[in-house]
Design an enzyme around this catalytic site. Structure first.
Site, PDB file in Angstrom:
ATOM      1  CD  GLU A 129      -1.893   2.265   1.566  1.00  0.00           C
ATOM      2  OE1 GLU A 129      -1.628   3.149   0.710  1.00  0.00           O
ATOM      3  OE2 GLU A 129      -1.962   2.493   2.768  1.00  0.00           O
ATOM      4  CB  CYS A 151      -1.618   7.183   1.236  1.00  0.00           C
ATOM      5  SG  CYS A 151      -2.723   6.034   2.076  1.00  0.00           S
TER       6      CYS A 151
END
Length: 475
Positions: free
Chosen positions: A250, A284
């Site tokens: 990720e 993010c």
């Protein structure tokens, strides 16, 4: 407050073999919260060996028992949400409201995967030729190394630990050096909930690279799950390749926020504030690039600037503050440098734009007249900075949104049909249509392109820690 601040290996809290420690700093005022044990590469390999020894018994533990362990973790975290909140604020710097939201989000992964642990499926069918039975079962992939970042120190740990344990894997957690106290607290909760020795381990090496490299070259390690920057993810994939280790990544994001012609400006601004300012922009999933139809650009800019100007900045322990400190002065300076470079390139500061005072604080900032393709539009900002860019043709908005190596998440506001059309055209693993928060333990979280591999959360999350085995037998 007294913190857990040692390594946790084979069911025991212990200092590193070299008895070295590193400071954990409160970024709001620079004070030292604690010192944390430094793990040597040997300590990290001890943790892998402990996980390897614990794997046979844990993988054979009935799913219901694994489920109940995770449920106990959820219940402890629910009862102690303010304790976790306080630890997160202290070492990460984020606002109290953001830390509380993370504490609640983090515990939900234990509840979700407690339920998934008892639902691991398989398959049984007759071959087309009718001459054999095809049985497919799923089994734990094995010892898993979990590497987590500083921006969500609790949630990123539980989002990995919970599915790994639910699947029957054993784990070694390597948290960020900026925020090890939260990780140690989570491991302490697992210990109190009854995790057997060796099932969960915590290491904090310094420097990081040699120790992680050593773990990824241990033959027992079969899984790497990493959340962090794309740059580090690439390096870890190279290391994992030597032993062909299954890798979930990720990685970074550079989320576009597209406001189409006909969008409700008030709704779009409200969404923008959440998509940008959640976690102070250090996410993010944070919206970085705001592409606004020229018919709405002036109104949107005015309303968003007004909303940003109302954000109260200060130490996260004060619940009245909306925006806390960044995780470190170095991180603050990175954000400041991006803004300065953008201004030098022609961007106009509408709000903020300069740090002042002590601590790792950076003010809410709005930049107008930003050029698409400039450094700030190609970089994950990780701070409370909005960059405004106009467009006339939705095709141009899609082109600019996709003009990045990243593809984690995007946001589109506008008439539902138009917004859905644009959402389908954007290269991202997740798209919010007239919605600013997509994180949910029940939904698959992950990106396209260089934003990652695999998915976390949802039913897909546990599959990252399982391998299929096909067994054929005569009819």
């Amino acid at each position: 407050m007294t913190y857990l601040n040692d390594l946790f290996i084979d069911g025991t809290w212990r200092p590193g073999t070299e008895d070295r420690r590193f400071p954990v700093i409160d970024p709001a005022d620079g004070t030292e919260l604690a010192t944390f044990a430094v793990a040597t590469p040997g300590d990290c390999l001890d943790a892998v060996a402990a996980a390897e020894r614990a794997l046979p018994a844990w993988s054979a533990t009935p799913p219901r028992e694994r489920s109940e362990l995770l449920r106990r973790c959820y219940e402890i975290l629910a009862a102690e949400e303010l304790t976790m909140t306080d630890i997160i604020v202290s070492e990460n710097g984020k606002a109290h409201a953001d830390a509380l939201a993370e504490a609640r989000y983090a515990r939900e992964f234990f509840r979700w995967f407690a339920e998934e642990a008892v639902r691991i499926g398989g398959d049984f069918r007759l071959s087309p030729a009718g001459d054999k039975r095809i049985t497919v079962t799923r089994q734990p992939i094995g010892v898993s190394v979990l590497v987590t970042p500083w921006n969500f120190p609790a949630a990123m740990a539980t989002r990995k630990i919970a599915p790994a344990l639910a699947a029957g894997c054993t784990v070694v957690l390597k948290p960020a050096s900026e925020t090890p106290l939260t990780a140690a607290y989570v491991i302490g909760v697992l210990e109190r909930a009854g995790a057997p020795s060796g099932v969960v381990n915590l290491v904090t090496p310094a420097p990081t690279a040699p120790a992680v490299r050593a773990m990824l070259h241990h033959p027992a390690v079969r899984k790497l799950s990493f959340t962090g920057s794309t740059e580090v993810g690439r390096l870890l994939l190279h290391e994992a390749a030597d032993n062909v280790i299954s890798s979930s990544m990720e990685l970074g994001g550079n989320a576009p926020f597209v406001v189409l012609e006909g969008a409700d400006v008030a709704d779009s601004v409200a969404g923008a504030m959440v998509a940008k300012m959640r976690n102070g922009g250090s996410a993010c999933t944070a919206a970085n690039r705001f592409y606004v139809h020229t018919s709405l650009l002036e109104e949107f800019s005015t309303e968003l600037t007004a909303a940003m100007s109302r954000v109260r900045t200060g130490p996260g322990h004060d619940p009245e503050n909306d925006l806390g400190a960044l995780v470190s002065v170095a991180e603050r300076d990175k954000v400041a440098a991006l803004v300065d470079t953008a201004v030098d390139g022609g961007a106009r500061v509408v709000l903020g734009g300069a740090a002042s005072g002590a601590g790792a604080f950076y003010p809410p900032t709005v930049l107008a007249d930003v050029t698409h393709g400039s450094e700030i539009t190609r970089t994950e900002i990780f701070g409370p900075v909005v960059t405004l860019i106009g467009f006339d043709d939705p095709a141009d908005a899609v082109r600019m949104a996709n003009d990045t190596i990243y593809g984690l998440i995007a946001y589109v506001y506008g008439p539902p049909g138009d917004a859905m059309t644009v959402a389908l055209a954007i290269d991202a693993g997740m798209v919010g249509v007239n919605r600013a928060v997509l994180s949910d333990p029940a939904a698959p979280f992950g990106g396209m392109k260089q934003s990652g591999l695999g998915r976390e959360g949802s039913a897909e999350g546990i599959e990252e820690f399982l391998e299929e085995k096909y067994i054929g037998s005569p009819v």
